[in-house]
Design a protein around this motif. Structure first.
Motif, PDB file in Angstrom:
ATOM      1  N   GLU A   1       0.392  -1.398   0.134  1.00  0.00           N
ATOM      2  CA  GLU A   1      -0.052  -0.110   0.311  1.00  0.00           C
ATOM      3  C   GLU A   1       0.715   1.249   0.077  1.00  0.00           C
ATOM      4  OE1 GLU A   1      -4.127   1.024   2.857  1.00  0.00           O
ATOM      5  OE2 GLU A   1      -3.132  -0.642   2.940  1.00  0.00           O
ATOM      6  N   THR A   2       0.874   1.743  -0.924  1.00  0.00           N
ATOM      7  CA  THR A   2       2.161   2.931  -0.954  1.00  0.00           C
ATOM      8  C   THR A   2       1.040   4.097  -1.267  1.00  0.00           C
ATOM      9  OG1 THR A   2       3.070   1.205  -2.724  1.00  0.00           O
ATOM     10  CG2 THR A   2       4.134   4.176  -2.740  1.00  0.00           C
ATOM     11  N   TYR A   3       1.083   6.040  -1.335  1.00  0.00           N
ATOM     12  CA  TYR A   3       1.764   6.991  -1.115  1.00  0.00           C
ATOM     13  C   TYR A   3       2.347   8.026  -1.567  1.00  0.00           C
ATOM     14  CZ  TYR A   3      -0.765  11.041  -0.696  1.00  0.00           C
ATOM     15  OH  TYR A   3      -1.062  12.817  -1.241  1.00  0.00           O
ATOM     16  N   SER A   4       2.520   7.830  -2.986  1.00  0.00           N
ATOM     17  CA  SER A   4       3.416   9.299  -2.636  1.00  0.00           C
ATOM     18  C   SER A   4       2.998  10.544  -3.725  1.00  0.00           C
ATOM     19  CB  SER A   4       4.169   8.312  -4.499  1.00  0.00           C
ATOM     20  OG  SER A   4       5.376   8.761  -5.021  1.00  0.00           O
ATOM     21  N   ALA A   5       3.700  11.481  -3.751  1.00  0.00           N
ATOM     22  CA  ALA A   5       3.068  12.567  -4.069  1.00  0.00           C
ATOM     23  C   ALA A   5       4.023  12.943  -5.102  1.00  0.00           C
ATOM     24  CB  ALA A   5       3.425  13.618  -2.560  1.00  0.00           C
ATOM     25  N   THR A   6       4.830  12.048  -5.159  1.00  0.00           N
ATOM     26  CA  THR A   6       5.719  11.882  -6.636  1.00  0.00           C
ATOM     27  C   THR A   6       5.083  11.221  -7.758  1.00  0.00           C
ATOM     28  OG1 THR A   6       6.948  10.866  -6.130  1.00  0.00           O
ATOM     29  CG2 THR A   6       7.568  13.475  -6.133  1.00  0.00           C
ATOM     30  N   GLY A   7       4.586   9.711  -7.511  1.00  0.00           N
ATOM     31  CA  GLY A   7       4.337   9.556  -8.254  1.00  0.00           C
ATOM     32  C   GLY A   7       5.551   8.644  -8.725  1.00  0.00           C
ATOM     33  N   TYR A   8       5.410   7.505  -9.147  1.00  0.00           N
ATOM     34  CA  TYR A   8       6.617   6.380  -9.682  1.00  0.00           C
ATOM     35  C   TYR A   8       5.936   5.888 -10.970  1.00  0.00           C
ATOM     36  CZ  TYR A   8       3.887   3.067  -7.409  1.00  0.00           C
ATOM     37  OH  TYR A   8       2.556   2.074  -6.284  1.00  0.00           O
TER      38      TYR A   8
ATOM     39  N   SER B   1      -2.417   6.561 -13.344  1.00  0.00           N
ATOM     40  CA  SER B   1      -1.722   7.610 -12.530  1.00  0.00           C
ATOM     41  C   SER B   1      -1.410   6.832 -10.641  1.00  0.00           C
ATOM     42  CB  SER B   1      -2.041   8.604 -12.121  1.00  0.00           C
ATOM     43  OG  SER B   1      -1.182   9.631 -10.671  1.00  0.00           O
TER      44      SER B   1
ATOM     45  N   TRP C   1      -2.571   7.284  -3.849  1.00  0.00           N
ATOM     46  CA  TRP C   1      -2.628   5.868  -3.146  1.00  0.00           C
ATOM     47  C   TRP C   1      -2.428   5.001  -4.140  1.00  0.00           C
ATOM     48  CZ3 TRP C   1      -1.570   5.070   1.479  1.00  0.00           C
ATOM     49  CH2 TRP C   1      -1.339   5.417   2.838  1.00  0.00           C
TER      50      TRP C   1
ATOM     51  N   PHE D   1      -1.888   0.550  -4.644  1.00  0.00           N
ATOM     52  CA  PHE D   1      -1.796  -0.411  -4.649  1.00  0.00           C
ATOM     53  C   PHE D   1      -0.314  -1.734  -5.615  1.00  0.00           C
ATOM     54  CE2 PHE D   1      -5.642   0.717  -3.241  1.00  0.00           C
ATOM     55  CZ  PHE D   1      -5.878   0.520  -2.495  1.00  0.00           C
ATOM     56  N   THR D   2       1.030  -1.166  -5.000  1.00  0.00           N
ATOM     57  CA  THR D   2       1.660  -2.126  -5.890  1.00  0.00           C
ATOM     58  C   THR D   2       2.191  -2.929  -5.834  1.00  0.00           C
ATOM     59  OG1 THR D   2       3.172   0.162  -4.869  1.00  0.00           O
ATOM     60  CG2 THR D   2       4.370  -1.485  -6.313  1.00  0.00           C
TER      61      THR D   2
END
Lengths: 366, 366, 366, 366
Positions: free
Chosen positions: D265-272, D281, D285, D287-288
Motif C-alpha cells: 500500500e503506497t502513497y507517493s506525492a511524486t508518483g513512480y 496514475s 495512493w 497498490f504496488t
C-alpha cells in the motif's frame, strides 16, 4: 553448460527443511549430502528429500571433495565452529542468522573465510523477499522522498526447538532470534549507512517459565543520515507468524505485509492442514499463506548464493553484515539493561548478547 | 424534563467547529454563545452554527449567568488562563488537550476547579471513540489475556494553524500535539496504573523550515504492572490522517484502525470534496471516511460531559489525568535530550516541555 | 419544546430489541408500550427495556390514545393485518421489511395509510447506514462518473427464528429475507429510476432439511438508465454476518464493507462474548464489530421516522418503495423458475413470492 | 542431463513479453526464436530478450528443425491458422486464451494436434497462480465443505491493442477476453464437472465509441453437481487490474485477492514507475504489486508445459478445455441476447461469439 553446484546441509530441523526445499528448486544446484548428529536424523532427512549422502558427523561429510557449498542451520552456539570447519575444508558457506555468539567469533569467521579464499554468506532472507525487494525499489526510486522512519517486525508465539529458549545455546532471546532480521533489513533498505545509536526495551512477559531470555523487544536505531528505524519483535504474539515493514518518507509512505497481507482469508468450520507458520488452530477464521518459502525469499537467497559460487560473484549479504547486526544486538542488550541509548561503534568482550542484560524480575502472569 | 445545559465555546477554529457540531447533536445541550478574538470570527462562527450570542472578548461572555458549561479550544499557551477565568466565573469547563503548558499551571487549574466547585474535564476524545471503547471491553473481558504491549499512533502531515508550529505558543511539537492522545489512551485502556518510566526518540526531519519542534516521535512507556506501551506520532505522514491502536496480550491480540480501516475504498479519476482530515488530493485512490466526529468520539465526549454537568457525575477523564499526561510529555522531552529512560514521577520547573529538548542539527532535506 | 413521540412496539424478538434500543437512544421519542403474544414475552421485554406498558394482545395496546407511533417487527405473514390495525387505530407505523406477503396486501396497506392520514414508513435501514449514506454522496457528487454496476450483498448462515424457514409464514427464502435490502439499496442509491428487468438464480443448497425456501440467490436488475445491479444473498455463509456494497462508474469505483471492513481484527485463544451477528465461535481470529445498530443505520432510521412524525415530514422510504421491492422479489422468483429475465412492471396474483418458484431437487449434501 | 527445450514465440506484443520473460526464467527451456510481422518488431523484441533468431514470417521460423515448442500470442482470429501451421510443422504448441474464434476451429485444432502427435496446451495461467492453487487445495481438502458458490472476476479499464476492440478480429468483448479466465477457473477448481447452464448479462456501457463489443458482463454458470458460479468481468473498471476469487461452501468460505490483496500500500506525492497493470496514475495512493508474472502463474505455466514436452506428460489444461470454455462463451452471448438461461451442451455454427449477441442501443454517456 556449467556443472551444478553440489550442496551439503548441516542440520536437519525446521530451517534445514526449508533449505533443502530451496536447493531442490534451484536448477543450478544439486542436493548432495546432509549431516545431523541425532540418531537417524540425517538418514530420515536424506530419505525425505532424496539426498544421496547422510552423516551423523558433519566433519566426515566435509571431507567429501565433491561438495562445493555448505549450508549451516544449527543452534547459534555452534555457528562459529561449524563454519570454521567448513571453510577450512575448502567449502563455501551459507551461515544462518544470527552470525554467531559474539564479536570475537565473528572476527574469526571473517578471517577464516579470507584465509580460505572461500565465500561466506550471511543468510538474511528478507533481503530476497520479493515484496521487500519491491519496497526497496520504491524507496530507491524516490517515490517516497527522503526516508524518515523505517519499521520492521516479526512476531510469533515462540520457537519450537528447545535451544532457542536456552540462553547458553541461543545467546539471546527474541532480539537475537528475530531482531537480527529487522536490523539487516534496515541496513539493506537504506544502502547500509552507519548506525549511530541503539535503544532497546526488552522484557520477559509471558515465557518466564521457559526462558531467561527476552520474549518481547522494541529496538530503535538511529542512522548517520538522520533516519530512525523501529524494530518490534515478539515471541508471545498468537495467531500465526507476522512479518511486516513500513517505510515513511518526506514524499510518501509504503506498507508491506509479507504474510497476513498476502493471505487467503479463510473460514473453516472443520479446520485444515496448515495456514501459516505457528498459526495455532485453523478452525474458524485464519489467514492461509501459500508458497511461504518463496514469499520469504528463501528460494531466491539460495539461488543467489549458488550463482555467486558458480560464477564467482560477491554475495548480497556478507559475514561483515552479519557482524554489524551482531554489534547492534549487543548494544541493544546493553541499552535494555542501562535504560540508555548506546552509541555505535560498540565493542564488548561479552561471550553472548544476553550477558549484557539483566532482566527485571518478571511479573507473575496469571 | 431537565433543562438543557447551556454551552459556550471559546475559540472558533478547526476544533471549535467540531465542538459546535457535537453540541448541536447533543439533545441535552444548547449552543448558547461563542467567543473568539479575531475581527468578525465569532460572529461568522455564530451565524454558521446558529448560535445566539457572539463575543470578541471571552471575559464578557463568561459574565453571562445563563451559561453552564464552557468548552475551551484555544492555543495551548492560553489554556490555563482561560480555564481559570471560566472556573472563577462559575462555569464547568471542558478543556482541550493538552491540558496546559506546564505542571505549575496544571496544579493551578486543578486547585481552581476544586475551589470553584466546578467540573473540569480533560478532553481526550479517544476514550470515547466507539472502536476503542470496544477494544477496551475486549481487553477488560480477558479475551486477550494479560496485556504485554499496547500501541497507539496518530499521524498526519502537520497542523494547519500557525500556533502549533510556534514552540512559544504550543510548548512542544508532535509529542505535545499528538503524543498526548496516546498517553491517555494507554492509561485509560489499562485502568490507569502508575507509569514507571518514559523513553522518547524525537527528531525534526521534514519541517525544519517551519518549526523548531519535533515532527516525528516514538515514545515508550513502562507501567507498574509490567506492560509496555509504544506511541508513534508524526507530523510528516502523507496521505491523510491515520489513527490506530493495537493490544497484545498473553491470550490474544487485537488491531483497531479508526479511519483508514473503516473507510470506503474509493478510486476517482476526477477527485471529490473530502476523503478524510488532511487527505491531500482525492484524485486516484483514497480512503473515504464518514461521520468522522462520531468515529473519533467527539460527539460522545460532549454528550458525556453535558450529562456529568446535568446530573452531577464525575467525568471519565479529569484534569488530574491531563496533568499525568503532561508529566509524561515533560519526561519524554527530557528523555529525548538525554537519550535515557526517565523514571516517573518526574518533576520540573520548565515553562514548557520543549525546553527540555535540544534538537540535534536537523539534516538538510532535499 | 415539542413533546416526545410515544412509541409502541409490536414484537419482542431479535429485531424488536434493536428497535427498543434505537428508540431509547432517540431523545425525541419515548418507549411507551410493547405487545407480544407469547406467555410473558412482552412483560420480560418491558422489564429489560424499562417500558411502562406490556400487552399480550396488540389490539389492546393500540387502543391506548397516548401512543403516536407503532413499530411492527413480527413474522412476514402478519405484516399486513397488524399494520392495518395500527393505522385504523390512528397510529403512524414503521413496518419492518419485507413490506408484506403479496402485492394485494401492499396495495391495501398503502390505501389504508392514505385513508387514515397516517404515515407508513418502510424500514430499510441500509438507507440510513452512515457508510452507505457517504457512498451515495460520493456517487451523487459525480466522483465516480456515470454508474455502470452496483453490487450489494448480505450473507450469514441462516436466521434463528423458525418462521423464517417456514415458507407459509415467510413467503420466501433468502431472496425475500435479505434480497429486499439490496433491491431498495439499489433504488435509493440511484434516485429510484424504473427497474426494467430482473433475473434470478436461486437454490436450496445447504438447508434442505429445514426449508423449502431458497438459501442462496443471485439477482440481477436492469434499470432504465442502463445501470446493472447485482444482489448476492446467502443463508449459508459461515463466519459472521457480511454486508457489503460496491459502486462502479465511468470515472471511478468505491468499495464499502459495513461490518467486516470496520471491525477490530481480534485473535483470542479463549474466545469472548460477541464479535458480530451470527459470528459462530470467537475462539481464534474474529472480526469484532462495535455499535452495530449505529453502523447499520437502525438508530438513524428510528430517529428519522420520529422526526417525520413530530414535524410532519415525509419519510425517506415509503410503503410504495416497499411495494416496488416486493414486485421485484416476485419477479425474481418467477425468473428463477423460468430461467428467463422478467420484464417489469410485473403483476401477479400469487399469494406469496415463493409460490412462483419450484426448487429443483436439492442435491444431497454430505 | 536432458537437453533444454527450444522455444519460439509467435507475437511480440504485451503477452509475448510475459512469455519471453517466463521462458527466460525456466532453466529447462531456451528462448530460441521469435516471429512477428511488423516491420522491425521481431528484431527489436529479439534484441530486448537476447533471442538468437528473429523472423517477420512465422512460417519461415516454423521451418527451423531446432524448435521444439511454439508459444502463440497473436490476435484471436489468427489463433487457429497459426496453431495448425505450427502443429503441422511438428511443434508442440501453447496457445493463448481464448482458444480460437469458433467451435469448428476448435475441433480442427484438436484434430490437428492428434494427427500430428504433438501437445497442444491451452494457456489458462490462473490454474497456475500460486494463490489460486492454494485455494483449490483448501477446497479439495474439505476445509470449506461442499462448494455452493464460486466467484471469480477480472477487471481493468480496457485493453491497449486495437484488435481487442475490433469484433472482427477479437470475436467478442470482455466476456471473450476476460470471461474465459473465470470459466476455466471454475472448471479446474471443481475438477471439471459438466456445466449444465449459462446465463449472461452484458452491456456496452462506457466504450461505445471504441467497440461494439460488451465492456461489462456478469455470467452465471450451473454445474451438474449443484454448484453455482458467478463471473464478473469489466473493461471499464479504473484504478488498476483486479483479479479475485471467492469459494463458498457448506463448512466455510475463502477469499483470495491476487493483486490488490497482495500489494504494497503506497502513497507517493511524486508518483513512480509502475504499480500494477493498467494502474493509471501512481500519484497519491496506489497498490504496488511485485513479481506480477509469478503471482499470475505465467512462469509456472510455461515451466509446466516445458516439463510436459521434455518428459512427455499431459498438460494440466488442454485444447479440449479451451473448447469447453469457448462453448460457454457462445452460450453466454446467446443468453445475453435472449435473456434466457441457455442449457449446455450448446452447438452453433456462428463464426464468432459476438454474432449471437445484439447489443441494446448503448446509452449516451456524459
Amino acid at each position: 553448460m556449467t556443472a551444478p553446484v553440489r550442496v551439503a546441509l548441516i542440520g536437519s530441523k525446521f530451517i534445514a527443511s526449508i533449505h533443502a526445499e530451496s536447493v531442490r528448486q534451484c536448477p543450478a544446484a544439486e542436493l548432495f549430502a546432509v549431516a545431523s548428529p541425532g540418531e537417524g536424523s540425517a538418514a530420515a532427512f536424506a530419505e525425505r528429500f532424496h539426498i544421496p549422502h547422510a552423516f551423523t558427523d558433519y566433519r566426515q561429510m566435509l571431507a567429501m571433495p565433491e561438495i562445493d557449498l555448505v549450508i549451516v542451520g544449527v543452534p547459534n552456539f555452534l555457528h562459529c565452529q561449524v563454519t570454521l570447519d567448513a571453510l577450512s575444508a575448502g567449502k563455501h558457506v551459507l551461515i544462518e542468522k544470527p552470525l554467531c555468539m559474539n564479536l570475537r567469533e565473528a572476527d574469526e569467521m571473517i578471517a577464516a573465510a579470507a584465509k580460505a579464499g572461500r565465500k561466506l554468506m550471511y543468510a538474511e532472507e528478507l533481503c530476497f523477499a520479493p515484496k521487500y525487494v519491491r519496497l526497496k525499489q520504491l524507496l530507491d526510486s524516490g517515490a517516497l522522498g527522503t526516508p524518515t522512519l523505517l519499521k520492521q517486525s516479526e512476531k510469533h508465539d515462540g520457537p519450537h526447538a528447545a535451544h532457542f529458549w536456552d540462553m547458553e545455546r541461543a545467546g539471546g532471546g527474541v532480539t537475537m532470534d528475530l531482531g537480527c532480521h529487522a536490523i539487516e533489513f534496515f541496513r539493506w533498505m537504506l544502502g547500509r549507512p552507519r548506525i549511530t545509536s541503539v535503544y532497546a526495551q526488552m522484557a520477559t512477559q509471558v515465557h518466564g517459565d521457559k526462558t531467561t531470555g527476552d520474549d518481547n523487544a522494541l529496538i530503535i536505531l538511529e542512522f548517520e543520515n538522520g533516519v530512525t528505524a523501529l524494530a518490534e519483535e515478539s515471541w508471545t504474539k498468537l495467531g500465526g507468524m507476522d512479518d511486516r515493514a513500513e517505510v515513511y518518507g518526506s514524499k510518501g509512505v509504503a506498507y508491506a505485509d509479507l504474510l497476513h497481507g498476502n493471505s487467503i482469508e479463510t473460514y473453516s468450520a472443520t479446520g485444515y492442514d496448515y495456514a501459516v507458520e505457528k498459526a495455532g488452530s485453523t478452525v474458524g477464521w485464519s489467514f492461509t499463506i501459500y508458497e511461504e518459502a518463496w514469499n520469504y525469499g528463501f528460494l531466491q537467497e539460495i539461488a543467489h548464493f549458488v550463482d555467486c559460487v558458480q560464477h564467482d560473484k560477491p554475495p548480497l549479504v556478507t559475514a561483515e553484515d552479519g557482524r554489524a547486526v551482531l554489534e547492534v544486538i549487543f548494544a541493544a542488550y546493553e541499552s535494555a539493561r542501562t535504560g540508555r541509548k548506546v552509541s555505535l561503534p560498540f565493542s564488548t568482550d561479552a561471550a553472548k548478547p544476553i550477558d549484557l542484560w539483566i532482566s527485571p524480575d518478571p511479573k507473575p502472569r496469571p
